[in-house]
Design a protein around this motif. Structure first.
Motif, PDB file in Angstrom:
ATOM      1  N   ARG A 228       0.831  -1.208   0.000  1.00 13.20           N
ATOM      2  CA  ARG A 228       0.000   0.000   0.000  1.00 13.20           C
ATOM      3  C   ARG A 228       0.862   1.253   0.000  1.00 13.20           C
ATOM      4  NH1 ARG A 228      -4.913  -0.363   4.232  1.00 13.20           N
ATOM      5  NH2 ARG A 228      -5.497   1.530   3.077  1.00 13.20           N
ATOM      6  N   VAL A 229       1.971   1.212   0.694  1.00 10.43           N
ATOM      7  CA  VAL A 229       2.889   2.346   0.681  1.00 10.43           C
ATOM      8  C   VAL A 229       3.526   2.487  -0.696  1.00 10.43           C
ATOM      9  CG1 VAL A 229       5.037   3.267   1.633  1.00 10.43           C
ATOM     10  CG2 VAL A 229       3.339   2.216   3.153  1.00 10.43           C
ATOM     11  N   ALA A 230       3.945   1.377  -1.281  1.00  9.23           N
ATOM     12  CA  ALA A 230       4.641   1.400  -2.563  1.00  9.23           C
ATOM     13  C   ALA A 230       3.787   1.990  -3.679  1.00  9.23           C
ATOM     14  CB  ALA A 230       5.088  -0.013  -2.928  1.00  9.23           C
ATOM     15  N   ARG A 231       2.477   1.774  -3.631  1.00 12.73           N
ATOM     16  CA  ARG A 231       1.618   2.233  -4.730  1.00 12.73           C
ATOM     17  C   ARG A 231       0.783   3.465  -4.374  1.00 12.73           C
ATOM     18  NH1 ARG A 231      -3.413  -0.066  -3.486  1.00 12.73           N
ATOM     19  NH2 ARG A 231      -3.314  -1.881  -2.108  1.00 12.73           N
ATOM     20  N   ALA A 232       1.101   4.130  -3.289  1.00 10.71           N
ATOM     21  CA  ALA A 232       0.349   5.318  -2.894  1.00 10.71           C
ATOM     22  C   ALA A 232       0.554   6.447  -3.901  1.00 10.71           C
ATOM     23  CB  ALA A 232       0.786   5.780  -1.507  1.00 10.71           C
ATOM     24  N   ASP A 233      -0.531   7.085  -4.307  1.00  9.18           N
ATOM     25  CA  ASP A 233      -0.417   8.266  -5.173  1.00  9.18           C
ATOM     26  C   ASP A 233       0.197   9.431  -4.426  1.00  9.18           C
ATOM     27  OD1 ASP A 233      -1.576   7.089  -7.435  1.00  9.18           O
ATOM     28  OD2 ASP A 233      -3.593   7.534  -6.730  1.00  9.18           O
ATOM     29  N   VAL A 234      -0.197   9.609  -3.176  1.00  8.38           N
ATOM     30  CA  VAL A 234       0.382  10.643  -2.311  1.00  8.38           C
ATOM     31  C   VAL A 234       0.874   9.975  -1.044  1.00  8.38           C
ATOM     32  CG1 VAL A 234      -0.015  12.764  -1.015  1.00  8.38           C
ATOM     33  CG2 VAL A 234      -1.132  12.440  -3.236  1.00  8.38           C
ATOM     34  N   LEU A 235       2.130  10.208  -0.717  1.00  7.49           N
ATOM     35  CA  LEU A 235       2.747   9.657   0.491  1.00  7.49           C
ATOM     36  C   LEU A 235       3.216  10.831   1.344  1.00  7.49           C
ATOM     37  CD1 LEU A 235       3.909   7.281   2.161  1.00  7.49           C
ATOM     38  CD2 LEU A 235       5.935   7.356   0.684  1.00  7.49           C
TER      39      LEU A 235
END
Length: 232
Positions: A82-89
């Motif tokens: 979920r972190v790897a594919r987040a649009d905004v982190l």
């Protein structure tokens, strides 16, 4: 000009407000650095960072949202898909330069220490992440700053996140105050979520701080000027 349509983003992941050992007395303003701290658990808490991340998530209104604070804000959590594919982190925590803690030889973000991990997400560890983020928000001190012989205009944590796959960054060149960092990042992301160009969203958030209530002090460059938008 601002788009007539809201920006369509699928996922938002936030990490911040780590569980740290020192509470902050009421009325004391805290900076997101740790030049006097010697251990991660002794860093002061950042009371504005948790609400900051929640408000950013509300502003972006993504279908998928993950906000990791307190005991959930760990290095292990950052290894998830979920972190790897987040649009905004987004990160809202202490930013540390090399040497600010004893034995810390590279820039780092503070997260919650665990029995197995030290609570320091270092530049080297960030570079080994595999991210696919349209925007990475670094609401912390000195995230674009270098140190020693590498004191260039774009260094440290910002360079590491670009290497890891971030396409656009919001980073800081010097120490930022907890409440001011929260106000600026929330204002920027609200405008971005409404369709504003990223750099213009930051500019408008800065202008809003400059034009804030008389006597509030938010017009001081010390509070809004550290932040910079970095785009590929």
């Amino acid at each position: 000009p601002r788009s007539a349509e809201r920006r369509q983003l699928a996922s938002f992941v936030a990490v911040g407000a780590p569980s740290l050992g020192a509470a902050v007395p009421a009325g004391v303003q805290v900076f997101r650095s740790a030049n006097l701290a010697r251990q991660v658990r002794d860093l002061p808490a950042l009371p504005m960072s948790g609400p900051e991340l929640t408000r950013i998530g509300d502003a972006l209104a993504t279908p998928e949202r993950l906000i990791l604070t307190g005991l959930d804000a760990t290095k292990a959590a950052l290894r998830s898909d979920r972190v790897a594919r987040a649009d905004v982190l987004a990160f809202a925590t202490h930013g540390l330069l090399a040497g600010e803690l004893e034995g810390l030889d590279e820039p780092a973000l503070a997260v919650t220490p665990t029995a197995d991990e030290d609570g320091l997400l270092t530049a080297g560890e960030i570079m080994r992440l595999r991210l696919d983020s349209e925007w990475i928000l670094l609401s912390a001190c000195n995230t674009a700053a270098g140190s020693g012989v590498d004191a260039s205009g774009l260094a440290g944590l910002a360079r590491a996140f670009l290497h890891a796959g971030g396409r656009n960054l919001l980073a800081s060149h010097w120490a930022v105050r907890d409440d001011a960092a929260a106000a600026l990042s929330i204002g920027t992301m609200q405008r971005y979520g409404e369709g504003e160009d990223p750099a213009e969203a930051l500019r408008q958030a800065m202008l809003a701080m400059i034009d804030g209530p008389a006597g509030a002090g938010s017009e001081q460059p010390l509070l809004w000027a550290p932040f910079v938008f970095i785009g590929r």
